[in-house]
Design an enzyme around this catalytic site. Structure first.
Site: not given
Ligand SMILES: *Cc1c(COP(=O)(O)O)cnc(C)c1O
Length: 392
Positions: A212, A128, A241
């Site tokens: 990520d 994701f 986050k």
């Molecule tokens: C939450 C998340 C995102 C997206 O972050 P947003 O601040 O909602 O754009 C991207 N990558 C990972 C792994 C996430 O958990």
């Protein structure tokens, strides 16, 4: 009719204040928050250090733009580089934006380095990476992509298998992008061996490795970054986050040789790294050190894991423990929504990660007593759901 678009399925609860691991609704009911606002408020709600930093900065200077020097941005960048071993940082406002910057940087770097435009990025199944057009394309989930065609060219999905990944690498490939623990996809950690294998593949084929760590970063897995536990360093790292403990912020970090592809004018963000946000990030990072938060995350991660394992052994409907540190999943033999609803009725907030996986992500400041209470509530909720008492 609500004047908000219906893209979220919202619960009929409105919180009016939060303190540490607790949230309070309009009737002043107390909830134990084991969601941390989806892995955001890692220091708990309204941590006094972050609140004080925000109050002071809000009264001094909120925003100037990136046309000028921003000393706090320099300070945060230096801190993040010291912690990660990477060299330079770009600030934005969210995880998706941090990944967008990573994708653009990888493409631009390949053009600069090889003179030809390698643009393809391989991403993993169950991954994701966000909801913008490029990051949703990087996310191989039909559910998130449906209706948004045409998607962004230049992404290819690969299984979590080194041989299959190597076979998918083409002359157009410039990078591999993945989460060290796949959060939204079901709390699925990639093994250290796998991550080391991926690093070796990148080195062999001249590809960039993008981690990520939007969800796994900032201590969530018991170390500042999850990659430390695999002994593998990425070329590009994305964070968001928990970086500002609730203040919107994203960051893209890279090795100097890669970061240099972003020359003046090539990328930007109006709000990125504004003084107000940087004050919150600085306070967050300083608090993690001064309050020994990583040690607590490590210890409480072990305790939570053991307690969840115990619960799984006592209840047939619970199947498997997943995750690392304080990013935990428990799979169930049925959809988890009724269990989550029951927990909430009993005063515990937890999440799902896909249909059948419970996701448990308490603040890193969580105590043994909090975990004890959460397990007690979970136990009662599991019993009621297993007996069919709870309603979906
Ligand atoms: C939450 C998340 C995102 C997206 O972050 P947003 O601040 O909602 O754009 C991207 N990558 C990972 C792994 C996430 O958990």
């Amino acid at each position: 009719m609500t004047h908000l678009m219906s893209n979220y399925g919202r619960l009929p609860i409105s919180f009016v204040r939060g303190q540490g691991t607790r949230l309070y609704d309009e009737q002043d009911n107390e909830y134990l928050d084991f969601t941390s606002g989806i892995a955001v408020t890692n220091l708990g709600h309204c941590h006094p250090n972050v609140t004080a930093a925000l109050q002071e900065q809000a009264a001094t200077l909120v925003h100037t733009s990136n046309l000028f020097q921003i000393p706090k941005q320099e300070a945060v960048a230096a801190k993040l580089c010291e912690l990660s071993g990477l060299d330079q940082v770009f600030f934005c406002n969210s995880g998706a934006e941090a990944n967008e910057a990573a994708i653009k940087l990888a493409r631009k770097h390949s053009k600069e380095k090889y003179g030809e435009h390698k643009f393809e990025i391989l991403t993993l199944e169950d991954g994701f990476h966000g909801r913008t057009l490029a990051t949703v394309t990087a996310t191989p989930r039909k559910k998130f992509q449906e209706g948004f065609a045409p998607l962004m060219p230049g992404f290819r999905y690969v299984p979590k298998d080194l041989a299959a990944i190597e076979a998918a690498i083409s002359e157009n490939t410039c990078a591999l992008m993945m989460e060290p623990v796949q959060g939204e996809g079901g709390v699925l950690p990639l093994t250290p061996e796998f991550l080391q294998g991926v690093r070796a593949l990148c080195d062999k084929h001249g590809l960039l490795l993008i981690f990520d760590e939007v969800q796994t970063g900032i201590g969530r897995t018991g170390t500042m970054f999850a990659f430390e536990q695999a002994g593998v360093q990425p070329d590009i790292l994305t964070l968001a986050k928990a970086l500002g403990n609730g203040i919107p912020v994203g960051a893209t970090l890279a090795k100097a040789e890669v970061a240099s592809a972003f020359t003046p004018g090539t990328h930007g963000s109006t709000f990125g790294g504004t003084p107000l946000v940087m004050a919150a990030v600085l306070a967050t990072l300083e608090t993690i050190e001064s309050e020994n938060i990583l040690q607590n995350a490590k210890e409480m991660g072990i305790e939570l894991g053991l307690r969840l394992q115990g619960l799984i052994e006592q209840h047939d409907c619970l199947l498997e423990l997943r995750g690392l540190g304080l990013l935990r999943g428990v799979t169930m033999d049925r959809p988890v929504a009724p269990l989550i609803n029951k927990c909430r009725e009993l005063g515990l907030l937890v999440l799902s990660a896909g249909e059948n996986t419970l996701r448990i992500i308490p603040p890193l400041t969580v105590t043994s007593q909090d975990i004890h209470l959460a397990i007690k509530i979970l136990e009662q909720a599991v019993q009621e759901v297993a007996q069919g008492v709870a309603q979906a």
